[in-house]
Design a protein around this motif. Structure first.
Motif, short mmCIF file in Angstrom:
data_model
loop_
_atom_site.label_atom_id
_atom_site.label_comp_id
_atom_site.label_asym_id
_atom_site.label_seq_id
_atom_site.Cartn_x
_atom_site.Cartn_y
_atom_site.Cartn_z
N SER A 33 50.20 -68.45 34.60
CA SER A 33 49.70 -69.54 33.79
C SER A 33 48.36 -70.00 34.35
CB SER A 33 50.63 -70.60 33.41
OG SER A 33 51.73 -69.99 32.74
N ALA A 34 48.78 -70.09 36.02
CA ALA A 34 47.79 -70.76 36.74
C ALA A 34 46.24 -69.63 36.83
CB ALA A 34 47.97 -70.83 38.23
N GLY A 35 46.78 -68.37 36.79
CA GLY A 35 45.71 -67.33 36.68
C GLY A 35 45.00 -67.38 35.45
N LEU A 36 45.54 -67.61 34.26
CA LEU A 36 45.19 -67.67 33.08
C LEU A 36 44.01 -69.23 32.77
CD1 LEU A 36 44.83 -66.65 29.86
CD2 LEU A 36 46.59 -68.35 29.32
N ILE A 37 44.60 -70.24 33.36
CA ILE A 37 43.70 -71.53 33.52
C ILE A 37 42.58 -71.29 34.32
CG2 ILE A 37 43.71 -73.71 34.16
CD1 ILE A 37 46.79 -73.96 33.48
N ILE A 38 42.67 -70.52 35.47
CA ILE A 38 41.43 -70.40 36.18
C ILE A 38 40.45 -69.36 35.69
CG2 ILE A 38 40.81 -69.37 38.56
CD1 ILE A 38 43.36 -70.65 39.85
N GLY A 39 41.17 -68.23 35.17
CA GLY A 39 40.28 -67.26 34.50
C GLY A 39 39.49 -67.80 33.54
N SER A 40 40.19 -68.60 32.34
CA SER A 40 39.47 -69.30 31.46
C SER A 40 38.47 -70.33 31.86
CB SER A 40 40.46 -69.92 30.51
OG SER A 40 41.11 -71.26 31.27
N SER A 41 38.47 -71.12 32.90
CA SER A 41 37.47 -71.86 33.27
C SER A 41 36.37 -71.04 33.97
CB SER A 41 38.23 -72.80 34.47
OG SER A 41 38.30 -71.93 35.34
N VAL A 42 36.53 -69.89 34.07
CA VAL A 42 35.28 -69.26 34.86
C VAL A 42 34.69 -68.34 33.55
CG1 VAL A 42 34.66 -67.13 36.16
CG2 VAL A 42 36.31 -68.81 37.10
N LEU A 43 35.61 -67.81 32.63
CA LEU A 43 35.19 -66.82 31.45
C LEU A 43 34.67 -67.58 30.33
CD1 LEU A 43 37.63 -64.07 31.20
CD2 LEU A 43 35.31 -63.87 31.85
N ILE A 44 35.07 -68.79 29.83
CA ILE A 44 34.28 -69.64 28.74
C ILE A 44 33.09 -69.71 28.90
CG2 ILE A 44 34.78 -71.64 27.52
CD1 ILE A 44 37.62 -71.24 27.72
N PRO A 45 32.53 -70.50 30.03
CA PRO A 45 31.10 -70.55 30.17
C PRO A 45 30.39 -69.52 30.08
CG PRO A 45 32.51 -71.80 31.92
CD PRO A 45 33.11 -71.03 31.23
N ARG A 46 30.89 -68.44 30.64
CA ARG A 46 30.25 -67.05 30.52
C ARG A 46 30.02 -66.43 29.11
NH1 ARG A 46 30.19 -64.42 36.22
NH2 ARG A 46 30.36 -66.23 37.58
N ILE A 47 31.13 -66.29 28.46
CA ILE A 47 31.13 -65.51 27.47
C ILE A 47 31.27 -66.32 25.88
CG2 ILE A 47 32.21 -63.48 28.38
CD1 ILE A 47 34.85 -64.14 27.20
N GLY A 48 31.52 -67.59 26.13
CA GLY A 48 31.92 -68.55 24.95
C GLY A 48 33.07 -68.67 24.56
N LEU A 49 33.51 -69.69 23.89
CA LEU A 49 35.00 -69.83 23.41
C LEU A 49 35.44 -68.94 22.57
CD1 LEU A 49 37.55 -71.85 23.74
CD2 LEU A 49 36.52 -73.25 22.06
N GLY A 50 34.59 -68.42 21.49
CA GLY A 50 35.20 -67.76 20.50
C GLY A 50 35.54 -66.37 21.02
N ALA A 51 34.61 -65.75 21.66
CA ALA A 51 34.86 -64.44 22.38
C ALA A 51 36.16 -64.63 23.18
CB ALA A 51 33.49 -63.96 23.21
N PHE A 52 36.36 -65.67 24.08
CA PHE A 52 37.46 -65.85 24.84
C PHE A 52 38.70 -65.94 24.15
CE2 PHE A 52 40.62 -68.30 27.00
CZ PHE A 52 40.72 -67.66 28.19
N VAL A 53 38.73 -66.45 23.05
CA VAL A 53 39.91 -66.54 21.98
C VAL A 53 40.32 -65.13 21.40
CG1 VAL A 53 40.68 -67.47 19.83
CG2 VAL A 53 39.83 -69.19 21.40
#
Length: 63
Positions: A33-53
């Motif tokens: 879960s910690a990995g998902l939170i850290i990964g999402s905080s890095v990826l969302i600004p780069r690829i966007g929320l829609g692509a992350f979901v």
């Protein structure tokens, strides 16, 4: 399981002395879960929320 509600009651707690009493999958789930939170905080600004979901939903195993 970690049922240490004594913190909210102001009673002393055992701290990390009883961590080994928990099933290993709970500790692994916490790390994942910690990995998902850290990964999402890095990826969302780069690829966007829609692509992350889309990546999260398509990455789930439904077998």
């Amino acid at each position: 399981m970690l049922r240490d509600y004594r913190v909210f009651l102001g009673q002393p707690t055992s701290g990390f002395r009883e961590v080994h009493a928990n099933p290993p999958f709970l500790l692994i789930a916490g790390v994942m879960s910690a990995g998902l939170i850290i990964g999402s905080s890095v990826l969302i600004p780069r690829i966007g929320l829609g692509a992350f979901v889309v990546l999260v939903v398509t990455g789930q195993d439904h077998s």
